[in-house]
Design a protein around this motif. Sequence first.
Motif, PDB file in Angstrom:
ATOM      1  N   PHE A   1      12.897   3.415  27.221  1.00  0.00           N
ATOM      2  CA  PHE A   1      12.469   2.814  25.960  1.00  0.00           C
ATOM      3  C   PHE A   1      12.550   1.302  26.096  1.00  0.00           C
ATOM      4  O   PHE A   1      13.599   0.751  26.452  1.00  0.00           O
ATOM      5  CB  PHE A   1      13.381   3.291  24.827  1.00  0.00           C
ATOM      6  CG  PHE A   1      13.110   2.645  23.499  1.00  0.00           C
ATOM      7  CD1 PHE A   1      12.166   3.164  22.634  1.00  0.00           C
ATOM      8  CD2 PHE A   1      13.810   1.506  23.107  1.00  0.00           C
ATOM      9  CE1 PHE A   1      11.925   2.572  21.400  1.00  0.00           C
ATOM     10  CE2 PHE A   1      13.571   0.903  21.887  1.00  0.00           C
ATOM     11  CZ  PHE A   1      12.623   1.444  21.030  1.00  0.00           C
ATOM     12  N   LEU A   2      11.441   0.629  25.839  1.00  0.00           N
ATOM     13  CA  LEU A   2      11.379  -0.833  25.955  1.00  0.00           C
ATOM     14  C   LEU A   2      11.025  -1.434  24.613  1.00  0.00           C
ATOM     15  O   LEU A   2       9.950  -1.168  24.064  1.00  0.00           O
ATOM     16  CB  LEU A   2      10.351  -1.245  27.005  1.00  0.00           C
ATOM     17  CG  LEU A   2      10.073  -2.760  27.155  1.00  0.00           C
ATOM     18  CD1 LEU A   2      11.313  -3.474  27.694  1.00  0.00           C
ATOM     19  CD2 LEU A   2       8.882  -3.009  28.057  1.00  0.00           C
ATOM     20  N   TYR A   3      11.905  -2.245  24.065  1.00  0.00           N
ATOM     21  CA  TYR A   3      11.625  -2.985  22.836  1.00  0.00           C
ATOM     22  C   TYR A   3      10.747  -4.175  23.189  1.00  0.00           C
ATOM     23  O   TYR A   3      11.057  -4.952  24.098  1.00  0.00           O
ATOM     24  CB  TYR A   3      12.934  -3.447  22.200  1.00  0.00           C
ATOM     25  CG  TYR A   3      12.777  -4.350  21.009  1.00  0.00           C
ATOM     26  CD1 TYR A   3      12.024  -3.952  19.903  1.00  0.00           C
ATOM     27  CD2 TYR A   3      13.373  -5.606  20.977  1.00  0.00           C
ATOM     28  CE1 TYR A   3      11.860  -4.792  18.805  1.00  0.00           C
ATOM     29  CE2 TYR A   3      13.231  -6.448  19.894  1.00  0.00           C
ATOM     30  CZ  TYR A   3      12.461  -6.031  18.806  1.00  0.00           C
ATOM     31  OH  TYR A   3      12.311  -6.859  17.723  1.00  0.00           O
ATOM     32  N   LEU A   4       9.624  -4.316  22.495  1.00  0.00           N
ATOM     33  CA  LEU A   4       8.653  -5.350  22.861  1.00  0.00           C
ATOM     34  C   LEU A   4       9.188  -6.759  22.649  1.00  0.00           C
ATOM     35  O   LEU A   4       8.687  -7.717  23.239  1.00  0.00           O
ATOM     36  CB  LEU A   4       7.353  -5.145  22.080  1.00  0.00           C
ATOM     37  CG  LEU A   4       6.634  -3.812  22.366  1.00  0.00           C
ATOM     38  CD1 LEU A   4       5.349  -3.714  21.572  1.00  0.00           C
ATOM     39  CD2 LEU A   4       6.361  -3.653  23.852  1.00  0.00           C
TER      40      LEU A   4
ATOM     41  N   ALA B   1       4.660 -10.646  24.047  1.00  0.00           N
ATOM     42  CA  ALA B   1       5.577  -9.915  23.184  1.00  0.00           C
ATOM     43  C   ALA B   1       4.892  -9.154  22.070  1.00  0.00           C
ATOM     44  O   ALA B   1       5.542  -8.545  21.256  1.00  0.00           O
ATOM     45  CB  ALA B   1       6.599 -10.888  22.576  1.00  0.00           C
ATOM     46  N   GLN B   2       3.572  -9.196  22.006  1.00  0.00           N
ATOM     47  CA  GLN B   2       2.861  -8.443  20.984  1.00  0.00           C
ATOM     48  C   GLN B   2       2.478  -7.071  21.505  1.00  0.00           C
ATOM     49  O   GLN B   2       2.210  -6.897  22.697  1.00  0.00           O
ATOM     50  CB  GLN B   2       1.597  -9.203  20.540  1.00  0.00           C
ATOM     51  CG  GLN B   2       1.868 -10.581  19.994  1.00  0.00           C
ATOM     52  CD  GLN B   2       2.791 -10.521  18.804  1.00  0.00           C
ATOM     53  OE1 GLN B   2       2.593  -9.694  17.920  1.00  0.00           O
ATOM     54  NE2 GLN B   2       3.753 -11.386  18.735  1.00  0.00           N
ATOM     55  N   ALA B   3       2.463  -6.085  20.601  1.00  0.00           N
ATOM     56  CA  ALA B   3       2.168  -4.709  20.995  1.00  0.00           C
ATOM     57  C   ALA B   3       0.824  -4.613  21.699  1.00  0.00           C
ATOM     58  O   ALA B   3       0.641  -3.842  22.635  1.00  0.00           O
ATOM     59  CB  ALA B   3       2.191  -3.798  19.769  1.00  0.00           C
ATOM     60  N   GLY B   4      -0.153  -5.427  21.268  1.00  0.00           N
ATOM     61  CA  GLY B   4      -1.482  -5.347  21.845  1.00  0.00           C
ATOM     62  C   GLY B   4      -1.551  -5.840  23.277  1.00  0.00           C
ATOM     63  O   GLY B   4      -2.551  -5.623  23.965  1.00  0.00           O
TER      64      GLY B   4
END
Length: 472
Positions: free
Chosen positions: A66-69, A77-80
């Motif tokens: 599990f990697l927190y962005l 650092a953005q999900a996209g």
Amino acid sequence: MRRYLVNVTPEETRLALCEDDILLEIAAERQGAGPLVGNIYKGQVQNVLPGMQAAFIDIGTEKNAFLYLGDLPEASAQAGSLSVGQELIIQIAKDAVGSKGPRATAQITLPGRYVVLMPGADYVGVSRRIEQEEERERLKELAESLRPEGMGLIVRTVAAGSGREDLEKDIAYLCNLWQTLLARHQRSQAPHLLYRDADLVIRLIRDQFTQDIEEVLVDQGDAYQRMRELLLRISQELAERVKLYTAKEDMYVRFGVEEQLALLSGREIPLDCGGFIVIDQTEALTAIDVNTGKFIGKSTLAETVYHANLEAAQVIARQLRLRDIGGIIIIDFIDMESEEARQGVMEALQKELRRDRTKTHVMGFTALGLLEMTRKKSRQSIGALLHAPCPCCSGRGRIRSSETIFLEVARELRRRQRQNLLQGNVTLQLSAFLAEQPFLGQRLRQWEKEFCRSFSVERNTSLQPEQYVLLG
């Protein structure tokens, strides 16, 4: 005397920290099943969850990491910015716990003896355990002058008093290690292990062997030689403190470690004053209850409660280290009316926790009088390594009472009677636990009268305590 006892067998390595033969910490690592914490992987993104600001990364193990962005560099650092199938370098920050997979970070750290190299950072930090301001400033200036361009450094506690040459050698080794990892990254295909953190014996030397350790006893020749050879490069004085244990008597038996380890499975820990504490762990938090027990004190009730809580605070701090309990911790001390008393107990707990290398944070008492604190958790606790959930109670810690089970049997008999499923006489196969209940005979006579048929009992030792089988 503070000493480490290193017990090495083909299957397992155990490391015990003792002070005057009182066990303070215990760690164990089994062959082929070491922790993932510190390992560096070339992973592949399997799933991106923008709503949770997280991604799951395939690292080639049973569970995805599990990697927190928020742990990614600012530019990505953005999900996209992450997509399924993308490859990236990550490091395991926390082992898998229960149903949760390992926790990963993209902020890589490479620990040495004196410094920690951070390839993705751009600053210098100094361990908080180095308290003298003058020494902190000296080490910070020294590290700044040695810091590789575009990288960060953290000066470790053991570096206190060290000179330029010690830090320089450490940094050169870590920079070379990082270049090696980058080369492996270029040549490999995800998922791939790029770097495995050192084993327990080497981590002892790198992370825990400080000047206050007076002796290290090792009961296996190869491990002894490895430790000596590594320490001779660091300090002749420290190398002389490592000794080979050759006595016939088992080392852990001789120093009372095995006896103290046996107590770790219990929920209840006695206090010298006559009171006791009870520790209950769940996946999310740990609850600790303090009780006066037989302690009646010699003065007022308030004094009795205060002294019991003071002793409990010291024992709790030791148990947290010994059991390596992490996460959220709630402590229910015996009620204290005085704010001064509560403050005194909290300060006693904090004082004892300063000896703990693992980061802790005491928040204070809640409105309900419960003390809240947290303790950082990264590796699997010794309890999780030594114990497995009970097959009888499924980890509840309790089984249903015999009375409850026989009431269930009666309900099942009545259900079958209503559906005309009872045919002839009934044979009841019972576990040893149920077959030994003294009221069984009376219960059978009641059922024979109610259901107008004979009942017989067969003892089945293959059944778990709560189990039974109805035949008929």
